[in-house]
Design an enzyme around this catalytic site. Sequence first.
Site, PDB file in Angstrom:
ATOM      1  N   GLY B  26      78.805 -48.256 -20.586  1.00  0.00           N
ATOM      2  CA  GLY B  26      77.613 -48.311 -19.748  1.00  0.00           C
ATOM      3  C   GLY B  26      77.118 -46.956 -19.290  1.00  0.00           C
ATOM      4  N   ASP B  28      75.033 -43.606 -19.179  1.00  0.00           N
ATOM      5  CA  ASP B  28      73.792 -43.085 -19.728  1.00  0.00           C
ATOM      6  C   ASP B  28      73.372 -41.876 -18.913  1.00  0.00           C
ATOM      7  OD1 ASP B  28      72.079 -43.877 -17.504  1.00  0.00           O
ATOM      8  OD2 ASP B  28      72.259 -45.930 -18.241  1.00  0.00           O
ATOM      9  N   LYS B 224      71.647 -44.163 -26.145  1.00  0.00           N
ATOM     10  CA  LYS B 224      71.248 -43.504 -24.906  1.00  0.00           C
ATOM     11  C   LYS B 224      70.971 -42.039 -25.212  1.00  0.00           C
ATOM     12  CE  LYS B 224      71.939 -47.147 -22.323  1.00  0.00           C
ATOM     13  NZ  LYS B 224      70.899 -47.746 -21.471  1.00  0.00           N
ATOM     14  N   ASP B 252      66.920 -44.601 -25.548  1.00  0.00           N
ATOM     15  CA  ASP B 252      66.762 -45.010 -24.147  1.00  0.00           C
ATOM     16  C   ASP B 252      67.105 -43.836 -23.246  1.00  0.00           C
ATOM     17  OD1 ASP B 252      66.856 -46.169 -21.639  1.00  0.00           O
ATOM     18  OD2 ASP B 252      68.285 -47.747 -22.179  1.00  0.00           O
ATOM     19  N   GLU B 278      62.736 -45.908 -24.632  1.00  0.00           N
ATOM     20  CA  GLU B 278      62.839 -46.803 -23.473  1.00  0.00           C
ATOM     21  C   GLU B 278      62.985 -46.001 -22.180  1.00  0.00           C
ATOM     22  OE1 GLU B 278      65.579 -49.986 -24.138  1.00  0.00           O
ATOM     23  OE2 GLU B 278      66.143 -50.138 -22.017  1.00  0.00           O
ATOM     24  N   GLU B 305      63.140 -52.841 -17.236  1.00  0.00           N
ATOM     25  CA  GLU B 305      64.358 -53.308 -16.566  1.00  0.00           C
ATOM     26  C   GLU B 305      64.381 -52.941 -15.080  1.00  0.00           C
ATOM     27  OE1 GLU B 305      67.135 -50.550 -18.897  1.00  0.00           O
ATOM     28  OE2 GLU B 305      68.252 -50.764 -17.050  1.00  0.00           O
TER      29      GLU B 305
END
Lengths: 446, 446
Positions: B26, B28, B224, B252, B278, B305
């Site tokens: 997770g 980034d 990422k 992203d 993103e 998001e």
Amino acid sequence: MSPTPARITAVDTYDIRFPTSRELDGSDAMNPDPDYSAAYVVLRTDADGGPEGHGLAFTIGRGNDVQAAAIGALRGHVVGRDVDGVCADPGAVFRALVDDSQLRWLGPEKGVMHMAVGAVVNAVWDLAAQRAGKPLWRLLAEADPEWLLAQIDFRYITDALTPEEALRILRRGREGAEERTARLLAQGFPAYTTSAGWLGYGDDKLTQLAAQAVADGFTQIKLKVGADLDDDIRRCRAARAAVGPDVRVAIDANQRWDLAEAIRWTRALAEFDPYWIEEPTSPDDILAHAAIREAVAPVKVATGEHAHNRVVFKQMLQAGALDILQIDAARVGGVNENLAILLLAAKFGVPVCPHAGGVGLCELVQHLSMFDYVAVSGTTEDRVIEYVDHLHEHFLDPVVIRDGHYTAPTAPGFSATMRPESVERYTYPGGTYWAADSDRRKGTPA
Amino acid sequence: MSPTPARITAVDTYDIRFPTSRELDGSDAMNPDPDYSAAYVVLRTDADGGPEGHGLAFTIGRGNDVQAAAIGALRGHVVGRDVDGVCADPGAVFRALVDDSQLRWLGPEKGVMHMAVGAVVNAVWDLAAQRAGKPLWRLLAEADPEWLLAQIDFRYITDALTPEEALRILRRGREGAEERTARLLAQGFPAYTTSAGWLGYGDDKLTQLAAQAVADGFTQIKLKVGADLDDDIRRCRAARAAVGPDVRVAIDANQRWDLAEAIRWTRALAEFDPYWIEEPTSPDDILAHAAIREAVAPVKVATGEHAHNRVVFKQMLQAGALDILQIDAARVGGVNENLAILLLAAKFGVPVCPHAGGVGLCELVQHLSMFDYVAVSGTTEDRVIEYVDHLHEHFLDPVVIRDGHYTAPTAPGFSATMRPESVERYTYPGGTYWAADSDRRKGTPA
């Protein structure tokens, strides 16, 4: 002086609520029964006899406990910090709070968590100003432009305002600053009053209070609108008759309308020459504000009390969505973010007329407008700070209004300190007022 | 059957945290060390043996307690309500929560308080779907268009989507719905995977996972980016080499850039043919997204998001700020607000590719995309749901991925129920995992 450098030892939070809903003070189209509240924060230090730092997030009742919990979640970034270091660079605290990578998810930079950042950051500035022996407006106005620049987070705003442009504005702001300080101390900063226009007040009370406002020296009043058009027409007519043609009458819809309705309703009130329409729709809706502004001119569009950060203000300015920019002292990330917003407004040539009222918002935001006048915009033309005449008695250094003007504070600090007896009485639910209230309710036959 | 109508008796909240930061899962550019967490809510009822309603707000660690407290602040609007009534009209609960005039001040409709609304509203839908004996996607897809319409709050969006237009879209969505349902049950809904591309992973792990994703049937992966351009060039090159020219590679930036940097950086990666960029900048910055989109085409712009409500999505669509709209199941005000957003996307012809991952976001959001396919957009072309392969084992009805597709859930409900043993183990700080962790830390020499 302590033998070792003083440190911040605690971040104490208080859930303070005033029972304002019982008099319909503060009632508007979206907030029919607010209990004006503050999640109040005190930074304690181990400096012998040294000042504490005070800040607050304003809420209107329920959820004030959540707001206080959010402030508490920031504790680890503040406790243990060196007081001199914190006061020399409040921006470092701001960045530490905003950049907490886990807490950031809860915003980012919006809502409860961002208001918590603002409360703590403002408490740091209160501490810094007290230790400097200056009211905050003066500390800011006399600060070195390069130092002020370093207090600003330019992330996400460089497409509208570069650090170089900001520095030019701040340097230009020093020219004539001493004369403006003298004028400010002599005359104060213009205010307008909302006390006449709460939606829950009857026409007689409105008319009487509007006339009184003019007698008291105000040149602008504000009416809440948006619940019922016929009522609004009647109330605007009564207010205009009471104040005459030369006093500005602003109207405030508190986000009540969709785009088309905002245009229709504002036009229907145009005959009473409203100066601005405030919060005509969602505070998030930059494009709708721009469309409304184009459609209702010459009525001006004002917004900002719920704009959650500098990115929203930036876009409002870029899109030509407002004529009047309304900062709030306790909605965004404190003084540091408001510095960015004041400079954005200066860049775009838009006057700043702060939102105030609530609990302590007048006390806080006057410092920002006075700094803006002395060292950024250089003018009070078309600038007015909102004034609402309640709850000031709970502050140690309450605002003083004379002849429709805020008197410049001279006491050191950010005017954010609440009276200990008010804290004790209105802490929820255990304070003496609320405990007695609970007893009264229990005693009432069902 | 109870002799009296069943009522909601409690809104229980749980602060659940998983220690994901220890593996850099997770990670980034903005979230270097998240501890994926959930403020989990359970609606209890007094229906004999009847289902409970489950929902959650996803956070990444610190502040999950504040999020749970915010959910708790909504309790008074839910406890005591009639279960049949709630399930027949979840929109009434949505409106009661969003319109609490005091809590509204803490947003409005954004941040911690709005995510709390979403968690409770989603729990209501879970309860409703369980009682109806249908997975949520199917309950929605088979619902009467007029009833669905009444579930939507059109406030602030009528300038882009009127109720009449929404109804036309919903009615049109019924044509061919049965065939699409059959196809969905047979083939599932396309997914893409982010599991290869976390910023904290080394190049070897990235290359190996990217190749594995293709072998597993995924036709899109995501990387990422945004911390270091040289690293990004190297990683994009490695990923493109691993997956070949025909697999889509999205990138992203997780809000890392200002406008000019977003354009420069994205162009610098264009040679690797990224499918979308993103969150190139602040999720609040509608105008910057529009400018970036114009500048980086044919690379598409994706965001959503962190878009906090329907008003932001509306403007993103109006301004032409995005090519791909990324709903999140737990950021906005739950199913009701996501219905509005899906219909806005359909009106503007923009594909919806949900954000997922986190804790339970895949489980929840698959229902919304499947409804969108069956009864709104009518297509899966250019639609993919994000998939991240961790933490599913904590759910009773975890997502099932087959050949790069989400398998349509068949169990009644919203797939939001966590395993009791996971709740017990990962409740913070008292659960068995965290209590033992605390003991371990105490035992570690300083």
